[in-house]
Design a protein around this motif. Structure first.
Motif, PDB file in Angstrom:
ATOM      1  N   GLN A 186       0.848  -1.186   0.000  1.00  0.00           N
ATOM      2  CA  GLN A 186       0.000   0.000   0.000  1.00  0.00           C
ATOM      3  C   GLN A 186       0.885   1.237   0.000  1.00  0.00           C
ATOM      4  N   THR A 187       0.731   2.099  -1.005  1.00  0.00           N
ATOM      5  CA  THR A 187       1.563   3.291  -1.115  1.00  0.00           C
ATOM      6  C   THR A 187       0.961   4.451  -0.329  1.00  0.00           C
ATOM      7  N   ASN A 188       1.806   5.463  -0.107  1.00  0.00           N
ATOM      8  CA  ASN A 188       1.376   6.648   0.637  1.00  0.00           C
ATOM      9  C   ASN A 188       0.529   7.574  -0.226  1.00  0.00           C
ATOM     10  N   GLY A 224      -0.600   2.834  -7.246  1.00  0.00           N
ATOM     11  CA  GLY A 224       0.629   2.110  -6.990  1.00  0.00           C
ATOM     12  C   GLY A 224       0.487   0.931  -6.055  1.00  0.00           C
ATOM     13  N   ASP A 225      -0.736   0.659  -5.561  1.00  0.00           N
ATOM     14  CA  ASP A 225      -0.942  -0.495  -4.692  1.00  0.00           C
ATOM     15  C   ASP A 225      -0.662  -1.781  -5.466  1.00  0.00           C
ATOM     16  N   LYS A 278      -0.692  -4.541 -10.173  1.00  0.00           N
ATOM     17  CA  LYS A 278      -0.267  -3.234  -9.661  1.00  0.00           C
ATOM     18  C   LYS A 278      -1.151  -2.157 -10.268  1.00  0.00           C
ATOM     19  N   ASN A 283       9.371   8.795   3.663  1.00  0.00           N
ATOM     20  CA  ASN A 283       8.498   9.407   2.657  1.00  0.00           C
ATOM     21  C   ASN A 283       9.227  10.500   1.868  1.00  0.00           C
ATOM     22  N   GLN A 323       6.745   6.488  -5.474  1.00  0.00           N
ATOM     23  CA  GLN A 323       5.553   5.981  -4.790  1.00  0.00           C
ATOM     24  C   GLN A 323       5.338   6.554  -3.403  1.00  0.00           C
ATOM     25  N   ARG A 328       6.069   6.733   0.775  1.00  0.00           N
ATOM     26  CA  ARG A 328       6.175   5.660   1.775  1.00  0.00           C
ATOM     27  C   ARG A 328       5.232   4.517   1.400  1.00  0.00           C
ATOM     28  N   THR A 329       5.763   3.301   1.402  1.00  0.00           N
ATOM     29  CA  THR A 329       4.989   2.135   0.970  1.00  0.00           C
ATOM     30  C   THR A 329       5.073   1.030   2.025  1.00  0.00           C
ATOM     31  N   TYR A 363       4.183  -2.845   3.166  1.00  0.00           N
ATOM     32  CA  TYR A 363       3.852  -4.132   2.563  1.00  0.00           C
ATOM     33  C   TYR A 363       3.842  -5.221   3.642  1.00  0.00           C
TER      34      TYR A 363
END
Length: 881
Positions: free
Chosen positions: A176-178, A182-183, A209, A847, A869, A871-872, A874
């Motif tokens: 999950q992206t910030n 982009g998820d 994606k 981030n 992207q 902060r991501t 996972y």
């Protein structure tokens, strides 16, 4: 395919003529293979530097694609191509070792070549290599043409797949992206069955994606183009006295002053234009979904013979969206409207022109005037590109012992890479121009409402298909020529035959003033055959000093022959210290695409060097600046980047390029606790095959040959760049790699591991025009002088945790700067039970936005080295049984 069947028949015959009744025995000696050498032995001292990325490294990275793993390596100093929405290349990812070009990095799977990408036919698409199937990755940071032939001049990446496993695993993950988009979701399964006589390994994975839209990122949410709707028009008046072409540009009267107004929310007046915010519709990353499957097997037929086969298949489908089509490009760069057109907005107008450029109008001319139009067909809808990239990789063979000192391997292979692309929402320029000319399309709504239905009829779709195939066979013989006990096989001889077959085709061949908005690619077709003989040997003068020698002869059906040797030495100074050094030559024939591609169209933001150079004294020091700082300038200033058409063509008169490489370094190891490795490198290319950047062409305007042309209109405005592949003087680069690893074990707190990798580039020099000297581009925009990765890992009982940092220093070009950046990543894994584990991680923990500068033009950052992207987070769950 007929030749492949013939090779397969020969293989089957070879296998079954062996005595099938012999008892199968398992040898106790394990042969070790190392990337960069075809030698196999018990203890190989290899003279070229090799970096190994383990499966644990891959898992710690949080990546679900191989491209993400490789891009983080320090040897990827200048960055590599990423997925980018729009055009036939939108789903492609490549690797560019040491900034020497993606076409000079060779990608192998289990030591075997794969076909080049059909969309980028002088490189290989690593997005089609399934990550779940990979056991490790070995990166040879040295030229290796003497081992693997052409394309290996800049370095080699060998993808080693899982094998000889007797377990099964299912893994699911979610990222999950910030920012919005982009998820990612990912599912994989792999496993194997093995016994004394055979083994089978399999894997399969699915990945999905979502797209990232430019409007969802603060940095990229506004990108303005002078091609708009409402449109703008340019008037050119030729002064009869001076002969000067005097111009003025006006926005459509309906254009709003600001964005997000009720009428035309994506448009606003800026300077003399009604500009369109194309970024509100464009994607930075396309949506994608991919599937892949792999099966690999080996059967020990008898005590002396084994047969093997491998098959993997991948498909990556991407959907990209771009803004509605701008009407620009072609010999007549812009649509036109005649002075006598009833819809011409300059009827009954008198305009003043400043012929001595003092800011005061000197002459006044009554209209109407002939117009050039800056128009975008928004009523035709968004441009949507649907791409499908596929790879099939198959090889099979037989290996065995002829005697205790001789081992052979014969294999046949076939691999294919296909690309199919459909772009919807392009525009037929001829239809637009005809509708303007017959007054049926009132583009400025002078006499009637602009007909949106008619505008939609200008739309057209474009279909692209391409295929790149490799077919061939190879025979190698390993023998113990020198009778040394420390190497089972210390000499190898081989022979190889490969056929390359490539074609690409647009259903609508590029033609001036017919199709607007098509991006990238051109039709091409070509074949070649390559016959090769190679040898390699290792000779131990004593227990400390070893010699590695390799040589390869390649004969190209279209380029003649080349012989490339390489020699290396390893010296074991002590049980803990080994010195290594190697020197060799390389050869790269131009790719079929570089030779035969037909003209294709692209658009990119370019800062025109001619009007921008030396136009002011920004810092008031009495000396004219080379460039103005863009952030201080008006939006209409000539230093502002503009979107310009580029036409790229192949060149069937290209000559092969030659190269050389030298490495020297040492490794220091203390038991299993400490390892320090340092390597110095130098590589050069002569007669280098290159496609000049637009910036290089503009910087050297007037000094280049006819292969590269800059097209300007009567007022000197840049409208078009024509360029083709050519042989240029070359480039040379030198630098240093350092790797450090420290492991310490504690009873109370578990195991700690500190790893650091650094690549420092001493220089990276290029010479565009022969005789004008080499320019060092090291440290220029996007060309980082160094790169550092460091990580700390902790393992205690059922817990594994790592924290890593990726550092890129500042780069600059004149007074344009991109700040340094640090990306921090965190990963932790908990073994819930013997069969179940779970991981949680964060990419780009702080981030950090990518370094940016307005002078780059939209999207204001360099995609090849940036993580967009945000902060991501996972998380994954793994079950082993």
């Amino acid at each position: 395919m007929t030749k492949l069947i013939g090779l397969m028949s020969l293989l089957v015959n070879m296998v079954f003529t062996v005595n099938a009744n012999e008892q199968v025995e398992q040898k106790n000696i394990e042969r070790i293979s190392v990337t960069g050498t075809r030698l196999k032995g018990i203890d190989i001292e290899f003279s070229s530097p090799v970096t190994v990325i383990t499966r644990e490294d891959i898992d710690n990275s949080g990546a679900t694609r191989l491209a993400d793993v490789l891009r983080a390596n320090t040897v990827n100093t200048f960055g590599s191509r990423k997925e980018s929405a729009g055009g036939i290349k939108q789903g492609q990812a490549t690797l560019n070792l040491r900034g020497l070009g993606e076409q000079r990095t060779l990608i192998l799977i289990n030591g075997h070549r794969i076909a080049n990408s059909a969309a980028i036919p002088d490189a290989q698409n690593i997005n089609l290599i399934p990550l779940s199937a990979i056991e490790s990755v070995e990166i040879l940071k040295d030229g290796a043409s003497s081992i693997y032939g052409a394309d290996a001049v800049g370095g080699v990446v060998n993808i080693i797949l899982r094998k000889n496993i007797n377990t099964h695993n299912i893994k699911i993950s979610r990222a999950q992206t910030n920012i919005a988009g982009g998820d990612e979701s990912y599912v994989s399964v792999y496993g194997g069955i093995t016994n004394n006589a055979s083994n089978i390994t399999y894997s399969a994975e699915h990945q999905k994606k979502s797209a990232i839209f430019a409007r969802d990122h603060t940095l990229t949410k506004e990108g303005l183009s002078r091609y708009g709707n409402p449109a703008s028009y340019r008037i050119t008046n030729l002064d009869s006295q001076t002969g000067l072409a005097l111009t003025k540009t006006f926005p459509d009267a309906r254009c709003p002053q600001l964005l997000n107004q009720a009428i035309s929310p994506d448009s606003k007046i800026e300077g003399d234009y009604c500009k369109f915010n194309f970024a509100n519709h464009a994607q930075l990353q396309p949506s994608s979904h991919s599937n892949s499957a792999m099966i690999d097997g080996q059967l020990q037929y008898n005590s002396h013979t084994s047969v093997f086969a491998h098959l993997d298949y991948s498909i990556n489908e991407t959907d990209g969206i771009g803004a509605p089509t701008p009407s620009a490009g072609g010999t007549v760069f812009l649509p036109t409207m005649s002075a006598n057109n009833p819809n011409n907005p300059t009827q009954n107008q008198t305009l003043g022109f400043d012929k001595n450029f003092d800011g005061i109008d000197d002459i006044f001319v009554a209209g109407p005037f002939d117009l050039e139009l800056f128009y975008r067909n928004i009523h035709g809808g968004l441009r949507k590109t649907e791409n499908s990239d596929k790879m099939l990789n198959f090889y099979t063979g037989v290996s065995g012992d002829l005697s205790d000192e001789k081992h052979y391997e014969f294999m046949s292979f076939f691999n294919s890479n296909q690309s199919n692309s459909l772009t919807k929402g392009l525009m037929r320029r001829d239809l637009l121009q005809a509708a303007i000319d017959d007054a049926s399309y009132d583009i400025f709504a002078i006499n009637q409402t602009t007909d949106e239905t008619l505008a939609r009829s200008f739309s057209v779709d474009s279909d692209f298909k391409a295929k790149y195939e490799n077919l061939g066979s190879r025979f190698t013989l390993h023998t113990n020529s020198f009778g040394k006990n420390n190497s089972e096989y210390d000499t190898v001889y081989g022979i190889e035959y490969i056929e390359h077959d490539y074609f690409s085709h647009y259903q609508d061949e590029f033609s001036d003033n017919v199709i607007d908005g098509r991006s990238g690619g051109g039709s091409a077709k070509g074949k070649r055959q390559i016959f090769s003989i190679f040898t390699e040997t290792q000779y131990g003068f004593n227990k400390k000093l070893n010699l590695n020698f390799s040589a390869r002869y390649d004969h190209y059906s279209d380029f003649g022959s080349s012989i490339n040797p390489k020699i290396g030495l390893t010296y074991r100074y002590s049980p803990n210290i080994i010195f290594r050094s190697s020197i060799g030559t390389g050869f790269r024939a131009p790719s079929l695409y570089e030779m035969f591609s037909q003209p294709n169209q692209t658009f990119s933001f370019i800062r025109d060097a001619t009007p921008c150079k030396a136009i002011g004294d920004l810092d008031n020091n009495g000396i004219k600046d080379t460039y103005q700082e863009v952030s201080t300038l008006a939006n209409s200033h000539p230093c502002q980047p503009v979107n310009i058409e580029t036409i790229i063509s192949g060149n069937n008169k290209l000559e092969a390029e030659k190269s050389g490489s030298f490495t020297s370094g040492f490794t220091y190891e203390v038991a299993d606790d400490t390892r320090f490795h340092m390597n110095l490198y130098y590589q050069y290319f002569d007669n280098e095959i290159s496609l000049l950047s637009n910036e290089d062409i503009l910087e050297r305007e007037g000094n280049l040959n006819d292969a590269n042309k800059i097209i300007r209109d009567e007022q000197g405005n840049l409208t078009r760049i024509l360029k083709s592949y050519g042989n240029f003087s070359g480039s040379k680069t030198a630098g240093m790699d350092i790797e450090y690893e420290l492991i310490f074990q504690t009873q109370a707190y578990g195991l700690f591991k500190w790893s650091t990798e650094v690549t420092g580039v001493l220089f990276h020099k290029v010479e565009i025009i022969p005789g004008q000297g080499f320019d060092d581009i090291n440290g220029n925009l996007g060309n980082t002088e160094s790169r550092l990765n460091t990580s700390i890992r902790w393992h205690f009982n059922d817990w594994k945790t790592s924290l890593s940092f990726d550092f890129l220093p500042e780069t600059k070009d004149n007074n344009i700067k991109l700040k340094s950046t640090i990306l921090a990543n965190f990963y932790t894994k908990y073994q819930i039970s013997k069969k179940i584990s779970s991981s949680l991680g964060v990419l780009n923990f702080f981030n950090t936005d990518p370094p940016s500068n307005q002078a780059l033009g939209w999207p204001y950052y360099i995609a090849d080295t940036s993580f967009i992207q945000g902060r991501t987070f996972y998380m994954d769950l793994s079950y082993t049984f």
